[in-house]
Design an enzyme around this catalytic site. Structure first.
Site, PDB file in Angstrom:
ATOM      1  N   LEU A  79       0.881  -1.170   0.000  1.00  0.00           N
ATOM      2  CA  LEU A  79       0.000   0.000   0.000  1.00  0.00           C
ATOM      3  C   LEU A  79       0.917   1.219   0.000  1.00  0.00           C
ATOM      4  CD1 LEU A  79      -2.719  -0.978   2.652  1.00  0.00           C
ATOM      5  CD2 LEU A  79      -3.002  -0.857   0.169  1.00  0.00           C
ATOM      6  N   ASP A  80       0.501   2.290  -0.653  1.00  0.00           N
ATOM      7  CA  ASP A  80       1.300   3.516  -0.644  1.00  0.00           C
ATOM      8  C   ASP A  80       1.444   4.027   0.787  1.00  0.00           C
ATOM      9  OD1 ASP A  80       1.313   3.370  -3.381  1.00  0.00           O
ATOM     10  OD2 ASP A  80      -0.377   4.755  -3.628  1.00  0.00           O
ATOM     11  N   VAL A  81       2.446   4.851   0.991  1.00  0.00           N
ATOM     12  CA  VAL A  81       2.715   5.365   2.343  1.00  0.00           C
ATOM     13  C   VAL A  81       1.498   6.100   2.912  1.00  0.00           C
ATOM     14  CG1 VAL A  81       3.861   7.482   1.534  1.00  0.00           C
ATOM     15  CG2 VAL A  81       4.433   6.562   3.774  1.00  0.00           C
TER      16      VAL A  81
END
Ligand code: URA
Length: 233
Positions: free
Chosen positions: A106-108
């Site tokens: 998942l993106d930050v």
């Protein structure tokens, strides 16, 4: 590691992150290590995983798969600088070998459901393009929807910038003009953000509520739970 194969105690202790192989002798003086209830002190002794206890507790499982509710500003990669999802786990689990890795990323700035496993086969199975594991996202958009997005996403013809293969059909459910739920069965790089960019919009908040049937409803941000090995295969 095989369940029913006897192994040296120092091999179990080091692969499960209790101590290094070198430290096993000292560890066994500091903690009460037993095989079938008998105190043992020799790190070279071979035993079955199920027969070993440490201070009366069974050894950690040979394989671990976790479901975490990933908070914002926490990173899924092992290598990037910053706070990693692994730092939210007990230190011992962080030292396991094979190591725990996220199933996809998942993106930050994305929150929500992420699986973490040391089972390479399971990881591959769930991330392979053939897997088609369902992912459900809740997105907040910068602009109100135009009206044709659900049809475009469902069409199976949407092409992301820089790619040569169209996306598989995805299901968009409109909650408000700027809040949607999106169900996808692929896991391309920044897929949700790029899908909305492709229809002239921008995702400003993204949360994954469900990954392959696992929901994080009962987990607070940063919390995780061990998944039952039996249900995973
Ligand atoms: N799609 C994105 O754009 N970001 C994520 O973190 C997950 C899916």
């Amino acid at each position: 590691m095989q369940k029913n194969t006897p192994k040296r105690l120092d091999a179990f202790l080091s692969s499960l992150g209790y101590c290094s192989r070198k430290e096993a002798k000292k560890f066994m003086r500091l903690y009460k290590v037993c095989v079938k209830g008998e105190d043992v002190f020799n790190p070279a002794l071979k035993a079955l995983h199920a027969d070993i206890t440490i201070d009366g507790e069974p050894l950690d499982a040979l394989s671990l798969t976790l479901l975490m509710n990933k908070p914002q500003n926490v990173i899924c990669s092992h290598d990037d600088a910053g706070v990693l999802i692994y730092s939210l786990l007990p230190q011992r689990w962080q030292r396991r070998n094979p190591k725990l890795s996220s199933v996809g990323r998942l993106d930050v700035d994305t929150t929500g459901a992420i699986l973490i496993t040391d089972d390479g086969i399971l990881n591959h199975k769930l991330t392979s393009p053939k897997s088609e594991a369902i992912k459900v996202y809740e997105a907040t958009l910068a602009q109100p929807l135009k009206g044709d997005e659900a049809e475009i996403f469902a069409s199976g013809t949407l092409m992301l910038k820089g790619e040569s293969k169209p996306l598989l059909p995805a299901k968009l459910t409109i909650i408000t003009p700027t809040k949607v739920q999106l169900e996808i069965c692929e896991g391309r790089y920044h897929q949700v953000k790029r899908m909305f960019a492709a229809v002239g919009n921008k995702v400003i908040q993204l949360h994954r509520s469900n990954f392959a049937g696992y929901t994080i409803k009962e987990l607070a941000e940063g919390e995780y739970k061990i998944l039952d090995e039996m249900l995973l295969n």
